[in-house]
Design a protein around this motif. Structure first.
Motif, PDB file in Angstrom:
ATOM      1  N   ASN A 200      22.383  37.043  31.833  1.00 59.01           N
ATOM      2  CA  ASN A 200      23.260  37.282  30.682  1.00 59.01           C
ATOM      3  C   ASN A 200      24.472  38.140  31.031  1.00 59.01           C
ATOM      4  O   ASN A 200      25.324  38.386  30.177  1.00 59.01           O
ATOM      5  CB  ASN A 200      22.470  37.956  29.552  1.00 59.01           C
ATOM      6  CG  ASN A 200      21.410  37.038  28.976  1.00 59.01           C
ATOM      7  OD1 ASN A 200      21.631  35.844  28.822  1.00 59.01           O
ATOM      8  ND2 ASN A 200      20.242  37.592  28.653  1.00 59.01           N
ATOM      9  N   ILE A 201      24.517  38.630  32.263  1.00 57.64           N
ATOM     10  CA  ILE A 201      25.676  39.408  32.711  1.00 57.64           C
ATOM     11  C   ILE A 201      26.665  38.431  33.336  1.00 57.64           C
ATOM     12  O   ILE A 201      26.479  37.962  34.464  1.00 57.64           O
ATOM     13  CB  ILE A 201      25.268  40.483  33.739  1.00 57.64           C
ATOM     14  CG1 ILE A 201      24.288  41.469  33.106  1.00 57.64           C
ATOM     15  CG2 ILE A 201      26.504  41.224  34.245  1.00 57.64           C
ATOM     16  CD1 ILE A 201      23.771  42.518  34.078  1.00 57.64           C
ATOM     17  N   SER A 202      27.681  38.102  32.592  1.00 57.40           N
ATOM     18  CA  SER A 202      28.619  37.071  33.037  1.00 57.40           C
ATOM     19  C   SER A 202      29.975  37.669  33.409  1.00 57.40           C
ATOM     20  O   SER A 202      30.311  38.794  33.022  1.00 57.40           O
ATOM     21  CB  SER A 202      28.806  36.014  31.948  1.00 57.40           C
ATOM     22  OG  SER A 202      29.320  36.599  30.766  1.00 57.40           O
ATOM     23  N   ILE A 203      30.718  36.893  34.162  1.00 50.75           N
ATOM     24  CA  ILE A 203      32.079  37.236  34.557  1.00 50.75           C
ATOM     25  C   ILE A 203      33.008  36.172  33.980  1.00 50.75           C
ATOM     26  O   ILE A 203      32.766  34.972  34.156  1.00 50.75           O
ATOM     27  CB  ILE A 203      32.207  37.267  36.089  1.00 50.75           C
ATOM     28  CG1 ILE A 203      31.265  38.323  36.675  1.00 50.75           C
ATOM     29  CG2 ILE A 203      33.654  37.536  36.514  1.00 50.75           C
ATOM     30  CD1 ILE A 203      31.144  38.256  38.186  1.00 50.75           C
ATOM     31  N   SER A 204      34.049  36.605  33.285  1.00 48.58           N
ATOM     32  CA  SER A 204      35.017  35.673  32.695  1.00 48.58           C
ATOM     33  C   SER A 204      36.299  35.677  33.512  1.00 48.58           C
ATOM     34  O   SER A 204      36.849  36.748  33.803  1.00 48.58           O
ATOM     35  CB  SER A 204      35.318  36.061  31.241  1.00 48.58           C
ATOM     36  OG  SER A 204      34.144  35.967  30.441  1.00 48.58           O
ATOM     37  N   VAL A 205      36.745  34.489  33.870  1.00 49.35           N
ATOM     38  CA  VAL A 205      37.953  34.330  34.677  1.00 49.35           C
ATOM     39  C   VAL A 205      39.010  33.618  33.833  1.00 49.35           C
ATOM     40  O   VAL A 205      38.804  32.474  33.406  1.00 49.35           O
ATOM     41  CB  VAL A 205      37.666  33.522  35.954  1.00 49.35           C
ATOM     42  CG1 VAL A 205      38.941  33.340  36.771  1.00 49.35           C
ATOM     43  CG2 VAL A 205      36.581  34.196  36.783  1.00 49.35           C
TER      44      VAL A 205
ATOM     45  N   PHE B  24      32.679  39.977  44.509  1.00 56.66           N
ATOM     46  CA  PHE B  24      33.040  38.679  43.951  1.00 56.66           C
ATOM     47  C   PHE B  24      34.263  38.797  43.043  1.00 56.66           C
ATOM     48  O   PHE B  24      35.160  37.953  43.093  1.00 56.66           O
ATOM     49  CB  PHE B  24      31.858  38.099  43.170  1.00 56.66           C
ATOM     50  CG  PHE B  24      32.137  36.763  42.557  1.00 56.66           C
ATOM     51  CD1 PHE B  24      32.108  35.608  43.323  1.00 56.66           C
ATOM     52  CD2 PHE B  24      32.441  36.651  41.206  1.00 56.66           C
ATOM     53  CE1 PHE B  24      32.387  34.368  42.759  1.00 56.66           C
ATOM     54  CE2 PHE B  24      32.707  35.425  40.633  1.00 56.66           C
ATOM     55  CZ  PHE B  24      32.685  34.272  41.414  1.00 56.66           C
ATOM     56  N   VAL B  25      34.298  39.824  42.219  1.00 55.39           N
ATOM     57  CA  VAL B  25      35.443  40.035  41.327  1.00 55.39           C
ATOM     58  C   VAL B  25      36.716  40.234  42.138  1.00 55.39           C
ATOM     59  O   VAL B  25      37.780  39.707  41.787  1.00 55.39           O
ATOM     60  CB  VAL B  25      35.186  41.241  40.397  1.00 55.39           C
ATOM     61  CG1 VAL B  25      36.468  41.646  39.666  1.00 55.39           C
ATOM     62  CG2 VAL B  25      34.093  40.923  39.389  1.00 55.39           C
ATOM     63  N   GLN B  26      36.604  40.980  43.224  1.00 51.76           N
ATOM     64  CA  GLN B  26      37.778  41.205  44.076  1.00 51.76           C
ATOM     65  C   GLN B  26      38.264  39.879  44.668  1.00 51.76           C
ATOM     66  O   GLN B  26      39.478  39.623  44.746  1.00 51.76           O
ATOM     67  CB  GLN B  26      37.421  42.185  45.196  1.00 51.76           C
ATOM     68  CG  GLN B  26      38.603  42.566  46.084  1.00 51.76           C
ATOM     69  CD  GLN B  26      38.209  43.607  47.123  1.00 51.76           C
ATOM     70  OE1 GLN B  26      37.066  44.022  47.206  1.00 51.76           O
ATOM     71  NE2 GLN B  26      39.178  44.027  47.918  1.00 51.76           N
ATOM     72  N   PHE B  27      37.328  39.030  45.084  1.00 54.19           N
ATOM     73  CA  PHE B  27      37.699  37.729  45.642  1.00 54.19           C
ATOM     74  C   PHE B  27      38.400  36.843  44.609  1.00 54.19           C
ATOM     75  O   PHE B  27      39.458  36.265  44.881  1.00 54.19           O
ATOM     76  CB  PHE B  27      36.442  37.021  46.170  1.00 54.19           C
ATOM     77  CG  PHE B  27      36.610  35.548  46.388  1.00 54.19           C
ATOM     78  CD1 PHE B  27      37.316  35.072  47.484  1.00 54.19           C
ATOM     79  CD2 PHE B  27      36.074  34.632  45.487  1.00 54.19           C
ATOM     80  CE1 PHE B  27      37.486  33.706  47.685  1.00 54.19           C
ATOM     81  CE2 PHE B  27      36.240  33.271  45.680  1.00 54.19           C
ATOM     82  CZ  PHE B  27      36.946  32.805  46.776  1.00 54.19           C
ATOM     83  N   VAL B  28      37.824  36.755  43.420  1.00 54.88           N
ATOM     84  CA  VAL B  28      38.380  35.884  42.382  1.00 54.88           C
ATOM     85  C   VAL B  28      39.749  36.385  41.941  1.00 54.88           C
ATOM     86  O   VAL B  28      40.663  35.588  41.678  1.00 54.88           O
ATOM     87  CB  VAL B  28      37.427  35.779  41.180  1.00 54.88           C
ATOM     88  CG1 VAL B  28      38.050  34.966  40.051  1.00 54.88           C
ATOM     89  CG2 VAL B  28      36.109  35.134  41.612  1.00 54.88           C
ATOM     90  N   SER B  29      39.898  37.705  41.860  1.00 56.00           N
ATOM     91  CA  SER B  29      41.178  38.270  41.423  1.00 56.00           C
ATOM     92  C   SER B  29      42.313  37.909  42.375  1.00 56.00           C
ATOM     93  O   SER B  29      43.483  37.882  41.979  1.00 56.00           O
ATOM     94  CB  SER B  29      41.071  39.795  41.311  1.00 56.00           C
ATOM     95  OG  SER B  29      40.084  40.159  40.353  1.00 56.00           O
TER      96      SER B  29
ATOM     97  N   LYS C  77      43.384  37.171  34.914  1.00 53.61           N
ATOM     98  CA  LYS C  77      42.540  38.338  34.656  1.00 53.61           C
ATOM     99  C   LYS C  77      41.080  37.974  34.898  1.00 53.61           C
ATOM    100  O   LYS C  77      40.659  36.844  34.637  1.00 53.61           O
ATOM    101  CB  LYS C  77      42.730  38.806  33.203  1.00 53.61           C
ATOM    102  CG  LYS C  77      41.922  40.058  32.844  1.00 53.61           C
ATOM    103  CD  LYS C  77      42.246  40.535  31.428  1.00 53.61           C
ATOM    104  CE  LYS C  77      41.696  39.580  30.384  1.00 53.61           C
ATOM    105  NZ  LYS C  77      41.831  40.114  29.007  1.00 53.61           N
ATOM    106  N   VAL C  78      40.335  38.966  35.385  1.00 52.27           N
ATOM    107  CA  VAL C  78      38.891  38.792  35.565  1.00 52.27           C
ATOM    108  C   VAL C  78      38.200  39.887  34.760  1.00 52.27           C
ATOM    109  O   VAL C  78      38.447  41.080  34.968  1.00 52.27           O
ATOM    110  CB  VAL C  78      38.475  38.896  37.045  1.00 52.27           C
ATOM    111  CG1 VAL C  78      36.958  38.741  37.173  1.00 52.27           C
ATOM    112  CG2 VAL C  78      39.196  37.838  37.871  1.00 52.27           C
ATOM    113  N   LYS C  79      37.346  39.457  33.847  1.00 49.65           N
ATOM    114  CA  LYS C  79      36.632  40.400  32.987  1.00 49.65           C
ATOM    115  C   LYS C  79      35.170  40.425  33.404  1.00 49.65           C
ATOM    116  O   LYS C  79      34.488  39.400  33.395  1.00 49.65           O
ATOM    117  CB  LYS C  79      36.759  39.968  31.518  1.00 49.65           C
ATOM    118  CG  LYS C  79      36.141  40.942  30.530  1.00 49.65           C
ATOM    119  CD  LYS C  79      36.350  40.449  29.103  1.00 49.65           C
ATOM    120  CE  LYS C  79      35.711  41.415  28.102  1.00 49.65           C
ATOM    121  NZ  LYS C  79      35.875  40.916  26.706  1.00 49.65           N
ATOM    122  N   SER C  80      34.684  41.614  33.777  1.00 45.21           N
ATOM    123  CA  SER C  80      33.300  41.743  34.243  1.00 45.21           C
ATOM    124  C   SER C  80      32.624  42.934  33.591  1.00 45.21           C
ATOM    125  O   SER C  80      33.289  43.843  33.087  1.00 45.21           O
ATOM    126  CB  SER C  80      33.262  41.908  35.768  1.00 45.21           C
ATOM    127  OG  SER C  80      33.920  43.104  36.147  1.00 45.21           O
TER     128      SER C  80
END
Length: 302
Positions: free
Chosen positions: A58-63, A142-147, A154-157
């Motif tokens: 349930n812990i998702s990342i929005s791109v 992962f957030v750093q990679f996607v950003s 924007k990446v929301k985590s």
């Protein structure tokens, strides 16, 4: 080793247990208590990790994408993200779907709200990917990679939640390991004492055996068998107790606290015990062998 020697070894191992019955029962009782606690701990850990997996799901990342991005560019971003091994799921949410979800969550009459705006979507630039990871500890990288991907606005985590879940998971792992080591050492200590008493009682017999040419292995073998039998009996008892108790406890907890069932599902007994049974038996036999082997090596000057 000849068959007759094997038979003698087992008979002597059983005789050793009978001669030191009180201490043998004390060792068996200690192993039962230790492995029972180990089994309970293992069941708690397995169910806890199952709950953690549900939470991680349930812990998702929005791109979110740059304004005016094309479908082809979105597909390219999707392919770059899918190459990452830590990705568990990747779902695309269009701007229309995002507006629909928002209206249903924030308006009493979502259809009326959407009709009011008509074709004018207030979330026109809100298309996104919703991503979950196999392990939340990889979230920061992962957030750093996607950003860094071109076209990502924007990446929301949930960094705070992910860090807390990872820290809790690690703490439980270390605490469990510490308890298991303590239980293991206590069991070996008790078996060691039992074997030591057996050696003391049979010192004269052992000396005679050595004088008539008995090998080191032949002298040690009955004590090894004694330790293994104690470990085997001591591990079989908690296996039976835990098997009948697990379902009863789960049914009681779910019946008493029904809200838990909606939060996560307990691990089925079949899945739990297909790992726990050989684990407990192996640990019991291993403790018995190791305790007796270390003791004979120390006290038998053969």
């Amino acid at each position: 080793m000849r068959i007759s020697s094997i038979g003698y070894t087992f008979r002597q191992g059983i005789k050793n247990i009978r001669r030191n019955l009180l201490f043998s029962l004390a060792s068996i009782g200690t192993i039962v208590a230790c492995l029972f606690l180990f089994g309970v701990l293992y069941g708690v850990i397995v169910n806890f990790r199952s709950a953690i997996k549900n939470i991680e799901g349930n812990i998702s990342i929005s791109v979110f994408f740059d304004a005016g991005i094309t479908d082809e560019q979105i597909d390219m971003i999707r392919e770059q993200i899918r190459t990452r091994d830590e990705v568990a799921t990747l779902d695309y949410i269009s701007a229309e779907e995002a507006w629909k979800q928002f209206s249903e969550a924030n308006y009493d009459d979502p259809e009326a709200a959407r009709e009011t705006f008509g074709e004018d979507n207030p979330l026109a630039n809100s298309a996104s990917f919703t991503i979950t990871l196999k392990d939340v500890t990889y979230q920061a990288d992962f957030v750093q990679f996607v950003s860094s991907i071109k076209g990502v606005r924007k990446v929301k985590s949930s960094e705070y939640t992910a860090n807390n879940v990872a820290a809790l998971n690690k703490f439980v792992g270390y605490a469990s390991l510490g308890i298991i080591v303590i239980l293991f050492l206590v069991s070996i200590f008790l078996i060691s004492n039992t074997i030591t008493i057996g050696i003391t009682v049979r010192k004269e017999e052992i000396r005679i055996m050595k004088l008539i040419g008995a090998t080191n292995a032949f002298v040690r073998a009955p004590f090894i068998v004694e330790g293994i039998l104690i470990g085997l009996v001591g591990s079989a008892i908690p296996v039976v107790l835990l098997y009948y108790m697990y379902d009863a406890v789960i049914n009681y907890v779910v019946g008493r606290f029904s809200v838990l069932k909606s939060i996560f599902e307990f691990v089925p007994a079949g899945d739990l015990f297909k790992v726990l049974v050989p684990m407990l038996l192996g640990i019991g036999v291993g403790i018995g062998f190791l305790g007796s082997w270390l003791t004979t090596r120390k006290h038998l000057k053969v």
